[in-house]
Design an enzyme around this catalytic site. Sequence first.
Site, PDB file in Angstrom:
ATOM      1  N   ASP A 148       0.843  -1.194   0.000  1.00  0.00           N
ATOM      2  CA  ASP A 148       0.000   0.000   0.000  1.00  0.00           C
ATOM      3  C   ASP A 148       0.880   1.246   0.000  1.00  0.00           C
ATOM      4  O   ASP A 148       1.955   1.245  -0.590  1.00  0.00           O
ATOM      5  CB  ASP A 148      -0.925  -0.039   1.220  1.00  0.00           C
ATOM      6  CG  ASP A 148      -2.290   0.569   0.938  1.00  0.00           C
ATOM      7  OD1 ASP A 148      -2.343   1.797   0.778  1.00  0.00           O
ATOM      8  OD2 ASP A 148      -3.290  -0.168   0.891  1.00  0.00           O
ATOM      9  N   SER A 198     -11.341  -1.292  -0.030  1.00  0.00           N
ATOM     10  CA  SER A 198      -9.972  -1.245   0.498  1.00  0.00           C
ATOM     11  C   SER A 198      -9.928  -1.608   1.971  1.00  0.00           C
ATOM     12  O   SER A 198      -8.930  -2.146   2.457  1.00  0.00           O
ATOM     13  CB  SER A 198      -9.382   0.163   0.331  1.00  0.00           C
ATOM     14  OG  SER A 198      -8.953   0.390  -0.979  1.00  0.00           O
ATOM     15  N   HIS A 202      -3.486   5.874   3.630  1.00  0.00           N
ATOM     16  CA  HIS A 202      -4.283   4.706   3.260  1.00  0.00           C
ATOM     17  C   HIS A 202      -3.706   3.417   3.829  1.00  0.00           C
ATOM     18  O   HIS A 202      -4.428   2.582   4.392  1.00  0.00           O
ATOM     19  CB  HIS A 202      -4.367   4.636   1.735  1.00  0.00           C
ATOM     20  CG  HIS A 202      -5.360   3.661   1.192  1.00  0.00           C
ATOM     21  ND1 HIS A 202      -5.057   2.333   0.964  1.00  0.00           N
ATOM     22  CD2 HIS A 202      -6.659   3.816   0.827  1.00  0.00           C
ATOM     23  CE1 HIS A 202      -6.115   1.720   0.468  1.00  0.00           C
ATOM     24  NE2 HIS A 202      -7.107   2.590   0.377  1.00  0.00           N
TER      25      HIS A 202
END
Length: 473
Positions: free
Chosen positions: A100, A325, A135
Amino acid sequence: MIVQGRSATGSSTVASDVRSTGVAVRRSFKVISGVSATLPGKLILRLAKVRDISAITPDVQVTSQDYQDSEMWRNTADVAPLWDATTAAGATPPAIAIVDSGIDATKTNDFGNRVVASVNFSSTSPGATGDAEGHGTMVAGIAAGGSSDYTGVAPTAPLVSVRTADANGMSYTSDVIAGVDWILQHKDQYNIRVANFSIAGSVASSFTVDPLDQAVEKLWFNGVVVVAAVGNHGTPGASVPIYAPGNDPFVITVGAFDQNGTSMTWDDTVAPWSAWGTTADGFHKPDISAPGRWLVMPVPADSTLAGQLPDRVVEPGYMWMSGTSFAAPVVSGAAAQLLALHPDWTPDQVKGALMLAARPLNDPNLTGGVGEVDAAAAATVDSPPNANEGLDAYVTQNPVNGQPVFDSASWNEAVASDASWTEASWNDASWAEASWSSASWAEASWSSASWAEASWADASWTEATASESTTQE
């Protein structure tokens, strides 16, 4: 308090009753016969005896519905029982690799010293450390956060940060493949047995030629459970293309469901933006769904996401988000917990246990796969079925390096000649009836696994067929 009068009583009368007790009226309303005021207990009792007064209720705080209860997703996914189970067994989950934007363990208190390795393969932000976007830290928090208020699924699991994305969340396919290379080389060193990919490509392709699919399959064949988000490009009532790595039939592809504000499961629905459909090779995706709305996760305060969406910050260092996600790491954490309790399970068995134990959704089009994840139930599965038994027949050894590899040529030949891959078969396919032994899921494996007949008996696999789709780029 809010003091209401009976239907024939006006607000002015109620106001007079309140003032007669010596208390000032804060507000008088027109839409209801009532007023607001600050009342001590003894005056509440006195007003309750007044004939014109019908109700006295607290003037409680009202919260925005942009965000709902952050804790209920753990109950729905049934993850809490595994915390006690792993502790009682003295079992430590294996490491989870988060591919990520990075994991920033210095700006949150959720990971302690459990981020055992951090590497950066981002070609647009080489040499960067931490998590500029936020994220990756959020994904890691769902999978394995250790906060007492926002606990992740596997709160004792080691984490490996494989950074491929920059501050804007952009990765190149080559960055991700380089990260997969590193995981494969270091999986034994750090005991990496789960890899989470909350990313998706943008071009539909066959898993037999897509380089990202080829890469994640190497992890799968070497004992690493690969979990991929299906994507947020869904359209209610219509299938959409599924992109790598979530289009790969071997890996666990995860969609998102909405709990609709409750911890009950009967009202759960697939989120309208959660992608679903048939891959270019004829496989239905996602395989399973997990909570994906209104989840609170750790985030660096100076990250891009925290700066762009300040209204979603619920307290310093935490914000809520929705998306596949964040559904994917629920399954990644569950996979790590299953491997802590069953270290001899293969990736195929982990996938089989999770799918077998999933609770069916009210979802006739299978937009959420087999149903919603039930982590604790999956841990109790005895001898889980091999979810990829049919595909495994085409996994051979590379004659050069001896590594397992998928024989796409033999598979394409079998698909082209096998009636079970024709349009008629896939259009009305049933898990119990279809012949999976030479296609994807083996009939012997799934029919004996007793899939919920109500969910699968009328399964529709859409009109795309493998024999038509394998020629697509």
